[in-house]
Structures are given as C-alpha cells and as structure tokens.
Design an enzyme around this catalytic site. Structure first.
Site: not given
Ligand code: DX5
Ligand code: ZN
Length: 224
Positions: A10, A35, A37, A39, A68, A70, A139, A177, A179
């Site tokens: 990511s 990946h 992200d 947002m 992705h 969000m 998630m 996705d 941790g």
C-alpha cells in the site's frame, strides 16, 4: 483452478517525496499489485490522494493498480478512476447505496470489481452480489490509517468467507487489509486470504528486502 497468492504493497505508507522510486522498488522486487488507497475525509476521517496522483503514476508504471476507494458514494467516481488506469476498483458496501449497480458499473470498464467490508459489517451483505465479484476485501482494521493493529476477530470472518466462496465453486479472491505483518501473515493465509495488503510492513525499513521476505512466506502457502 488455483488462486494465486499476491502481495499488494500500500503506497499510503510510501515516502511521497520519492513515490516513483518507492513504487519501482516494490514492483521490481516482485510485488504483483500496487494497492492505492483513496480517502475522502468523509467516509474515513483522513484525506489521502486522488485522480491526478494516480494518473501521473500510471504514465510511468504499467503494474497492476488495485484501487481501494474509501469514499462516500463511490459510484460518482468509478468512470474516472477506471480512466485513470485502475485494474481493480474496490468499493465499500457501507458507502454505497446501490451496491449491485455500482459493481456492474465497474465491470462495464472490463476491469476487476471488488467489495470491501469494514470489520463490523456482516458477510451477509454479500449474499446477492458475491457471484459478480472478482475479490472481496475484508478490512482487518478500521479503515482510514496505516500502521494499526490487526483485529483478531477477523480471522474467523476470513475462514467463514472462504468456506462460502468454496461453496460457490468460483475463484473469488479474498484480500485482507490492515495490520498484516510478521505476527499476522501466517494467520491470515491459513484462514484463507490470498491477496495481502501491506503498508507499513513493506515501507518501514528496506522495502525491497521486505517484499522479498513476504513473497517468500506467500510462496510457502498453497492456495486452496
Ligand atoms: C487503511 C488502508 C490500508 C493501509 C494499510 O485504511 O486501507 O491499505 O495502508 O496499512 P498497514 O498495512 O500499515 O496496516
Ligand atoms: Zn487499503
């Protein structure tokens, strides 16, 4: 048919001061997906980056763009992200009023379509759409930030989803996705995930070495 195990670094955890070099590094080291992200500060508290950034990365890199979203009401932006060079678009079930129609909108662009579920969202929201999907993103932290701790209850969710997918007889990827690192990677692979997002675990320290390290682990696991 066999699913492939895939590493998806990511770029949220990359150094934006030299983003292009960071991308080259992880792709040359063998990571299969990038990946990305997005947002909006509405669906999640934070704001990351959007179309202009993705467009300019696309000019220089021909790797697989795993986008992705969000964002609230992502259907407003599907066409534009597809034009920016997305190879997969993931939308959140929680952010989308007409989820079925939004999935069809993604597929119209001949790219892969995925739905993401927040940790508290039950799997049954997938009941009438699963067959239309190429991937489900579970998630394993609450979306919005990199570097959070894996939520242990998500392991059972991955297992349940894997069983449900096996009963459809279709090859639908399970992406996790949040941790993913040395302490959790074996757990998620054993539970049945095969597309692993890793932000801080890849970009903290030596990204090339980290990618090699995680790909070695991925290769030890046969997908089923
Ligand atoms: C979080 C993002 C993730 C994030 C993962 O909302 O969707 O992709 O970059 O970061 P790590 O791997 O550090 O948990
Ligand atoms: Zn993500």
């Amino acid at each position: 048919m066999q699913r492939n195990n895939i590493l998806a670094p990511s770029i949220l955890s990359a150094n934006f001061n030299h983003l292009g070099e960071d991308i080259n590094c992880v792709i040359q080291a063998g990571a299969q997906y990038l990946h990305i992200d997005v947002m909006d500060g509405m669906f999640v508290p934070s704001i990351s980056f959007g179309m202009p950034v993705i467009r300019s990365i696309r000019k220089e890199h021909d790797c697989f763009f795993d986008v992705h979203l969000m964002v609230q009401n992502p259907e407003r932006y599907i066409e534009e992200f597809a034009k920016c060079g997305a190879d997969n678009i993931t939308i959140h079930a929680e952010s989308c009023t007409h989820l079925h129609s939004a999935i069809q909108q993604i597929k119209k662009h001949n790219i892969r379509a995925a739905v993401a579920l927040n940790p508290a969202t039950p799997l049954n929201v997938l009941d009438y759409i699963l067959n239309d999907l190429d991937m489900v993103l579970l998630m394993t932290v609450n979306p919005g930030f990199g570097g959070q701790t894996y939520i242990p209850e998500m392991t059972e969710k991955i297992q349940t989803l894997r069983n449900r997918i096996l009963s459809t007889g279709k090859e639908i990827d399970i992406q996790v996705d949040g941790g993913v690192n040395d302490s959790t990677i074996h757990t998620v692979l054993e539970a049945g995930a095969n597309v692993l997002v890793a932000g801080s675990a890849v970009f903290k320290g030596n990204a090339e070495e980290n990618v090699t390290h995680y790909l070695n682990i991925l290769n030890q696991y046969q997908t089923y």
